[in-house]
Design a protein around this motif. Sequence first.
Motif, mmCIF file in Angstrom:
data_model
loop_
_atom_site.group_PDB
_atom_site.id
_atom_site.type_symbol
_atom_site.label_atom_id
_atom_site.label_comp_id
_atom_site.label_asym_id
_atom_site.label_seq_id
_atom_site.Cartn_x
_atom_site.Cartn_y
_atom_site.Cartn_z
ATOM 1 N N VAL A 111 0.837 -1.205 0.000
ATOM 2 C CA VAL A 111 0.000 0.000 0.000
ATOM 3 C C VAL A 111 0.874 1.257 0.000
ATOM 4 O O VAL A 111 1.066 1.890 1.037
ATOM 5 N N PRO A 112 1.406 1.618 -1.172
ATOM 6 C CA PRO A 112 2.099 2.909 -1.240
ATOM 7 C C PRO A 112 1.083 4.036 -1.283
ATOM 8 O O PRO A 112 -0.120 3.778 -1.447
ATOM 9 N N GLN A 113 1.552 5.270 -1.169
ATOM 10 C CA GLN A 113 0.587 6.382 -1.215
ATOM 11 C C GLN A 113 -0.055 6.470 -2.602
ATOM 12 O O GLN A 113 -1.153 7.005 -2.752
ATOM 13 N N SER A 114 0.609 5.927 -3.615
ATOM 14 C CA SER A 114 0.066 5.948 -4.974
ATOM 15 C C SER A 114 -0.839 4.745 -5.249
ATOM 16 O O SER A 114 -1.189 4.486 -6.414
ATOM 17 N N PHE A 115 -1.210 4.006 -4.204
ATOM 18 C CA PHE A 115 -1.997 2.774 -4.281
ATOM 19 C C PHE A 115 -3.164 2.863 -5.264
ATOM 20 O O PHE A 115 -3.393 1.964 -6.074
ATOM 21 N N GLU A 116 -3.910 3.972 -5.202
ATOM 22 C CA GLU A 116 -5.158 4.046 -5.975
ATOM 23 C C GLU A 116 -4.946 3.931 -7.484
ATOM 24 O O GLU A 116 -5.852 3.552 -8.207
ATOM 25 N N ARG A 117 -3.719 4.270 -7.959
ATOM 26 C CA ARG A 117 -3.540 4.316 -9.408
ATOM 27 C C ARG A 117 -2.364 3.514 -9.941
ATOM 28 O O ARG A 117 -2.290 3.286 -11.153
ATOM 29 N N ALA A 118 -1.435 3.120 -9.094
ATOM 30 C CA ALA A 118 -0.232 2.435 -9.600
ATOM 31 C C ALA A 118 -0.532 0.959 -9.884
ATOM 32 O O ALA A 118 -1.503 0.394 -9.377
ATOM 33 N N THR A 119 0.335 0.342 -10.706
ATOM 34 C CA THR A 119 0.092 -1.026 -11.179
ATOM 35 C C THR A 119 1.137 -2.014 -10.632
ATOM 36 O O THR A 119 2.224 -1.623 -10.206
ATOM 37 N N ILE A 120 0.775 -3.276 -10.750
ATOM 38 C CA ILE A 120 1.686 -4.352 -10.342
ATOM 39 C C ILE A 120 3.004 -4.274 -11.127
ATOM 40 O O ILE A 120 4.095 -4.373 -10.559
ATOM 41 N N GLY A 121 2.900 -4.064 -12.441
ATOM 42 C CA GLY A 121 4.114 -3.967 -13.258
ATOM 43 C C GLY A 121 4.950 -2.758 -12.863
ATOM 44 O O GLY A 121 6.184 -2.835 -12.804
ATOM 45 N N GLY A 122 4.282 -1.637 -12.599
ATOM 46 C CA GLY A 122 4.996 -0.426 -12.183
ATOM 47 C C GLY A 122 5.710 -0.633 -10.856
ATOM 48 O O GLY A 122 6.848 -0.196 -10.667
ATOM 49 N N PHE A 123 5.054 -1.330 -9.914
ATOM 50 C CA PHE A 123 5.698 -1.594 -8.616
ATOM 51 C C PHE A 123 6.984 -2.395 -8.813
ATOM 52 O O PHE A 123 8.016 -2.116 -8.203
ATOM 53 N N ALA A 124 6.878 -3.434 -9.681
ATOM 54 C CA ALA A 124 8.054 -4.281 -9.886
ATOM 55 C C ALA A 124 9.143 -3.519 -10.635
ATOM 56 O O ALA A 124 10.326 -3.647 -10.317
ATOM 57 N N ALA A 125 8.727 -2.703 -11.596
ATOM 58 C CA ALA A 125 9.712 -1.994 -12.426
ATOM 59 C C ALA A 125 10.453 -0.928 -11.633
ATOM 60 O O ALA A 125 11.511 -0.463 -12.065
ATOM 61 N N THR A 126 9.917 -0.518 -10.482
ATOM 62 C CA THR A 126 10.538 0.587 -9.721
ATOM 63 C C THR A 126 10.996 0.196 -8.319
ATOM 64 O O THR A 126 11.399 1.060 -7.551
ATOM 65 N N ARG A 127 10.900 -1.064 -7.935
ATOM 66 C CA ARG A 127 11.257 -1.497 -6.576
ATOM 67 C C ARG A 127 10.511 -0.640 -5.547
ATOM 68 O O ARG A 127 11.100 -0.029 -4.638
ATOM 69 N N SER A 128 9.212 -0.644 -5.712
ATOM 70 C CA SER A 128 8.353 0.187 -4.872
ATOM 71 C C SER A 128 8.320 -0.300 -3.416
ATOM 72 O O SER A 128 8.634 -1.457 -3.132
ATOM 73 N N SER A 129 7.956 0.606 -2.529
ATOM 74 C CA SER A 129 7.842 0.237 -1.115
ATOM 75 C C SER A 129 6.524 0.786 -0.572
ATOM 76 O O SER A 129 6.238 1.976 -0.729
ATOM 77 N N GLY A 130 5.727 -0.073 0.037
ATOM 78 C CA GLY A 130 4.422 0.349 0.556
ATOM 79 C C GLY A 130 4.531 0.840 1.995
ATOM 80 O O GLY A 130 5.557 0.638 2.662
ATOM 81 N N GLN A 131 3.468 1.474 2.457
ATOM 82 C CA GLN A 131 3.509 2.056 3.804
ATOM 83 C C GLN A 131 3.623 0.986 4.884
ATOM 84 O O GLN A 131 4.067 1.265 5.993
ATOM 85 N N ALA A 132 3.209 -0.249 4.570
ATOM 86 C CA ALA A 132 3.305 -1.324 5.560
ATOM 87 C C ALA A 132 4.491 -2.244 5.243
ATOM 88 O O ALA A 132 4.460 -3.443 5.505
ATOM 89 N N SER A 133 5.564 -1.641 4.709
ATOM 90 C CA SER A 133 6.703 -2.459 4.258
ATOM 91 C C SER A 133 7.377 -3.200 5.406
ATOM 92 O O SER A 133 7.968 -4.258 5.202
ATOM 93 N N ALA A 134 7.292 -2.660 6.625
ATOM 94 C CA ALA A 134 7.944 -3.357 7.741
ATOM 95 C C ALA A 134 7.273 -4.716 7.981
ATOM 96 O O ALA A 134 7.927 -5.665 8.409
ATOM 97 N N GLY A 135 5.989 -4.804 7.666
ATOM 98 C CA GLY A 135 5.281 -6.061 7.868
ATOM 99 C C GLY A 135 5.253 -6.937 6.623
ATOM 100 O O GLY A 135 5.483 -8.144 6.692
ATOM 101 N N TYR A 136 4.973 -6.327 5.468
ATOM 102 C CA TYR A 136 4.761 -7.121 4.249
ATOM 103 C C TYR A 136 5.994 -7.171 3.343
ATOM 104 O O TYR A 136 6.031 -7.948 2.405
ATOM 105 N N GLY A 137 6.954 -6.294 3.621
ATOM 106 C CA GLY A 137 8.157 -6.266 2.782
ATOM 107 C C GLY A 137 8.030 -5.276 1.645
ATOM 108 O O GLY A 137 6.959 -4.769 1.341
#
Length: 556
Positions: A207-233
């Motif tokens: 769940v990054p702040q851009s959650f509402e519009r970003a895509t699975i491919g975009g997350f992988a292509a940018t090494r994204s980090s979500g707000q709950a990264s400490a728990g989910y990675g």
Amino acid sequence: MTQNSDHLDGRLDPLVRRGWTPAGAEDVILPPRATRWLASRTGLDDRPTPAAPDSTLAVPESALPEAAREALCAAVGERHVSTGRAERLGRAGGLSYVDLLRYRGAGAPAVPDAVVTPADPEEVQRVVEVCAEHDIGLVPFGGGTSVVGGVTALRGGKAAVVVLDLARLDRLVSVDPVSRLAVFQAGVVAPAAERMLAEHGLTLGHVPQSFERATIGGFAATRSSGQASAGYGRFEDMVEGVRMATPRGEWRLGVAPASAAGPDLRQLVVGSEGAFGVLTEVTVRVRELPTVRRYEGFVLDGWDEGAAAVRELAQRRVLGDVTRLSDPHETDVAFTMSGGWKTALVRRYLRLRGVLEPCLLVLGWEATSAEELARRRGATLAALREVRPVSLGAAAGESWRHGRFAGPRQRDALMDKGICVETLETATYWSKLGALRTAVRTALIESLSEPGRTPMVACHISHAYETGASLYFTTIVPRADDDPEGQWQRAKDAACTAIAGNGDGPLGTISHHHAVGVDHAPYLPAEIGDLGVEVLASVKRTLDPGGVLNPGKLLP
Ligand SMILES: Cc1cc2nc3c(=O)[nH]c(=O)nc-3n(C[C@H](O)[C@H](O)[C@H](O)COP(=O)(O)OP(=O)(O)OC[C@H]3O[C@@H](n4cnc5c(N)ncnc54)[C@H](O)[C@@H]3O)c2cc1C
């Protein structure tokens, strides 16, 4: 295969590109107290500067050669190749402050020559091959939320550039509940991914702040980090496999959860920002859907004490799934935006408790049972006891959770008021965290301070690790209307130079989760060395010999 019910929703609306707020969504109106506070803190003289009408933006004629257009039509069907003004303008860039300035008429967006929307991985492969054959630049476009120029339609010396919009690759391909794996097509937007997984009792938890519009491919292509990264990675921790279209053919990776079969090539592809190929499918690790959650707010006294407390949580491995520490400046903004008598009481209570520099700490835990949640929360709070945090209770935590996606909408409203507002992020080891925060703050403040304009720079730790943490900065200053792009560009350059260490070795990474794009490319050699850049360049040459993929991104 599950089809996403949001098919193409929102993302084909060209007006959406001029801000975050989708057409028809409720605008965030800044409360009068926020405007008064901005005037007193930054020198803002309230002068409305709403976005210019879309029709006034200059859009050059498409330069796509006819032979290339015909080949693209043969690959995906004529309906899915557009050279229309609105479609091209709608994919001319991402959502950085500078992108939005350009969409608002200050500067020219880099408009692509065509937009292609293939239906599946096979069609993506054909589009990539057509672009390679015709020597046409190709920009993969997921949610278009890049804030580092990742989707800017640069030609890179080619005669034309097309945007490959992945919006039609919007399916959940398969779920393996035994292994806890899900295969998504790359264009699935995050809320749809979560909805489709929830039907199986599963979640990704990204769940990054851009959650509402970003895509699975975009997350992988940018090494994204979500707000709950400490728990989910981080997202790269979730990627188990990929399917990628390249000019040299399709490349599939990922056969086991761990492997000693040489370097992990998945990690070369994750973060490749469309420069090595177009991700068409991503296999992700998923988890059981949480049934209980608790978010709470605490106040610690002073940045150094707060950062030390978060380090303690990280090193004892008892972080909340969400662990977020605001510095005194960001805490002040949060209190000001909440306003009302309750906040006034909180401020008074903190003074009575002798808290001189309040730093807001938000902790959130998600679990599949009340017992698990209680155990994990108990461990976190026990580790915090020594620093005697002031508890603001669940209301403060829930208030953060409810407002977690409001930032981009508030940015639209601030820009309408003549404010330059932008964020940047970095990360470093704990021993350098204080120095990094000071260096970036100083660089931003010094480069933006002018008579009548006082910048406000706020910072928080957004992601914590055993060895270090990320820092996320938000800057607000009245806009210099004579050179709005230059005003921010100079500040951003100063901050990046501070991060890259002014020639003394990097203080931190040039990006913890926003990626390299165009904006950070000049600073990459300071981080990975000239040899590192050469390694990346040779991988690119192997996969994309003609250099058609995402020109001008990732590599300096
Ligand atoms: C308001 C706001 C808040 C944000 N908050 C966060 C945050 O909390 N955490 C975070 O990590 N990021 C954040 N970002 C940055 C951004 O959302 C991420 O970089 C996200 O991962 C991009 O996803 P996307 O689908 O929008 O990709 P895009 O913006 O479309 O593309 C990003 C890059 O990836 C490439 N790309 C996209 N799809 C593919 C594909 N299928 N194959 C190959 N390359 C591809 C593009 O060419 C581009 O270089 C934020 C951005 C905004 C505007």
